[in-house]
Write a protein that holds these residues in place. Sequence first.
Motif, PDB file in Angstrom:
ATOM      1  N   SER A   1      -0.139 -13.758  -2.434  1.00  0.00           N
ATOM      2  CA  SER A   1      -0.972 -12.574  -2.249  1.00  0.00           C
ATOM      3  C   SER A   1      -0.101 -11.362  -1.933  1.00  0.00           C
ATOM      4  O   SER A   1       0.906 -11.483  -1.233  1.00  0.00           O
ATOM      5  CB  SER A   1      -1.975 -12.782  -1.106  1.00  0.00           C
ATOM      6  N   ALA A   2      -0.517 -10.195  -2.439  1.00  0.00           N
ATOM      7  CA  ALA A   2       0.255  -8.962  -2.271  1.00  0.00           C
ATOM      8  C   ALA A   2      -0.585  -7.899  -1.586  1.00  0.00           C
ATOM      9  O   ALA A   2      -1.624  -7.484  -2.117  1.00  0.00           O
ATOM     10  CB  ALA A   2       0.730  -8.451  -3.628  1.00  0.00           C
ATOM     11  N   ASN A   3      -0.131  -7.453  -0.417  1.00  0.00           N
ATOM     12  CA  ASN A   3      -0.798  -6.372   0.307  1.00  0.00           C
ATOM     13  C   ASN A   3      -0.186  -5.059  -0.166  1.00  0.00           C
ATOM     14  O   ASN A   3       0.906  -4.697   0.274  1.00  0.00           O
ATOM     15  CB  ASN A   3      -0.601  -6.530   1.816  1.00  0.00           C
ATOM     16  N   VAL A   4      -0.880  -4.361  -1.044  1.00  0.00           N
ATOM     17  CA  VAL A   4      -0.313  -3.169  -1.672  1.00  0.00           C
ATOM     18  C   VAL A   4      -0.624  -1.918  -0.848  1.00  0.00           C
ATOM     19  O   VAL A   4      -1.796  -1.612  -0.591  1.00  0.00           O
ATOM     20  CB  VAL A   4      -0.857  -2.995  -3.102  1.00  0.00           C
ATOM     21  N   ALA A   5       0.420  -1.209  -0.425  1.00  0.00           N
ATOM     22  CA  ALA A   5       0.242   0.041   0.315  1.00  0.00           C
ATOM     23  C   ALA A   5      -0.572   1.017  -0.526  1.00  0.00           C
ATOM     24  O   ALA A   5      -0.370   1.130  -1.733  1.00  0.00           O
ATOM     25  CB  ALA A   5       1.597   0.645   0.659  1.00  0.00           C
ATOM     26  N   LEU A  49       0.647 -17.388   1.226  1.00  0.00           N
ATOM     27  CA  LEU A  49       1.741 -16.545   1.698  1.00  0.00           C
ATOM     28  C   LEU A  49       1.485 -15.144   1.173  1.00  0.00           C
ATOM     29  O   LEU A  49       1.310 -14.955  -0.034  1.00  0.00           O
ATOM     30  CB  LEU A  49       3.102 -17.031   1.188  1.00  0.00           C
ATOM     31  N   ASN A  50       1.433 -14.164   2.068  1.00  0.00           N
ATOM     32  CA  ASN A  50       1.227 -12.782   1.643  1.00  0.00           C
ATOM     33  C   ASN A  50       2.427 -11.927   2.040  1.00  0.00           C
ATOM     34  O   ASN A  50       3.192 -12.282   2.936  1.00  0.00           O
ATOM     35  CB  ASN A  50      -0.083 -12.212   2.210  1.00  0.00           C
ATOM     36  N   SER A  51       2.572 -10.816   1.349  1.00  0.00           N
ATOM     37  CA  SER A  51       3.674  -9.896   1.657  1.00  0.00           C
ATOM     38  C   SER A  51       3.216  -8.453   1.503  1.00  0.00           C
ATOM     39  O   SER A  51       2.403  -8.140   0.620  1.00  0.00           O
ATOM     40  CB  SER A  51       4.865 -10.157   0.729  1.00  0.00           C
ATOM     41  N   ASP A  52       3.726  -7.580   2.376  1.00  0.00           N
ATOM     42  CA  ASP A  52       3.439  -6.148   2.289  1.00  0.00           C
ATOM     43  C   ASP A  52       4.358  -5.543   1.227  1.00  0.00           C
ATOM     44  O   ASP A  52       5.581  -5.577   1.375  1.00  0.00           O
ATOM     45  CB  ASP A  52       3.708  -5.472   3.635  1.00  0.00           C
ATOM     46  N   VAL A  53       3.764  -4.992   0.187  1.00  0.00           N
ATOM     47  CA  VAL A  53       4.548  -4.488  -0.944  1.00  0.00           C
ATOM     48  C   VAL A  53       4.067  -3.094  -1.353  1.00  0.00           C
ATOM     49  O   VAL A  53       3.131  -2.551  -0.774  1.00  0.00           O
ATOM     50  CB  VAL A  53       4.439  -5.453  -2.153  1.00  0.00           C
ATOM     51  N   GLY A  54       4.744  -2.529  -2.363  1.00  0.00           N
ATOM     52  CA  GLY A  54       4.369  -1.196  -2.833  1.00  0.00           C
ATOM     53  C   GLY A  54       4.659  -0.114  -1.821  1.00  0.00           C
ATOM     54  O   GLY A  54       3.975   0.913  -1.780  1.00  0.00           O
ATOM     55  N   GLU A  55       5.685  -0.329  -0.982  1.00  0.00           N
ATOM     56  CA  GLU A  55       5.955   0.615   0.097  1.00  0.00           C
ATOM     57  C   GLU A  55       7.057   1.626  -0.228  1.00  0.00           C
ATOM     58  O   GLU A  55       7.537   2.325   0.654  1.00  0.00           O
ATOM     59  CB  GLU A  55       6.282  -0.160   1.376  1.00  0.00           C
ATOM     60  N   SER A  56       7.424   1.703  -1.500  1.00  0.00           N
ATOM     61  CA  SER A  56       8.343   2.758  -1.921  1.00  0.00           C
ATOM     62  C   SER A  56       7.559   4.067  -2.020  1.00  0.00           C
ATOM     63  O   SER A  56       6.325   4.076  -2.010  1.00  0.00           O
ATOM     64  CB  SER A  56       8.959   2.407  -3.274  1.00  0.00           C
TER      65      SER A  56
END
Length: 252
Positions: free
Chosen positions: A31-35, A6-13
């Motif tokens: 898993s973390a998809n970091v912007a 399971l992945n997520s789009d994060v770091g989008e602040s």
Amino acid sequence: MAIIDLNSDVGESFGRWTLGDDAAMFESVSSANVACGFHAGDPSVIRATSEKAAKAGVVIGAHVGYRDLAGFGRRFLDIDPKELADDVVYQIGALQALAAVSGARMQYVKPHGGLYNAIVKHTAQAKAVVEAVKSVDPNLPILGLPGSEVLRLAEEAGLRAVSEAFADRAYNPDGTLVSRSQPGAVLHDPADVAQHVLRMATEQTVKAIDGSTFTIRAESICVHGDSPGAVAMATAVKSALTDAGVTIGSFI
């Protein structure tokens, strides 16, 4: 026992503007998809997000996109492939460095938004992304839509191509995502999202927006971190998968 990432789009602040609850999402995803600063995020956000992900034991990937902060990277840009390749390399390098000083390591690449959708069929841009990733590290996997140009070219280039599905997005009968401009493109009900994911993970099928079904084989499923109720959806997905005997674990 089945295993699914399971992945997520994060770091989008960005700066003083906050989007999503990354720490809460890390309790459900692997898993973390970091912007990387081009569609969202900034150096401080990237570093803080990497630190939180590492602490939670979540694998970090580079969420690379078009240089389009105003459009959140969701608009198509007719960019020169060489420029696009340089932009992708730049973004990967930014996350590599900021993750490293956080005691973590960037381990894969997932294109974002408009770029992600473009390289399903846009061969020139897909090739630029693949060449950029390979030039940095040929061991980095690339996430993409099943049957996309970017995954085809990644395999041809000797990279690991990882097929991805979406928990909170509706699908067209041909396996592409319904445009966000269309009604029903984004799913919001946690129970519906959980069943959507469970069907993909255990039956390898998806019910399209017209009611038809098609086969999908995905190593990773994305739960968007910026959607309203994202944490509730991620929690429901995790519970549904666990109850069905599916183990959540990174594809790395």
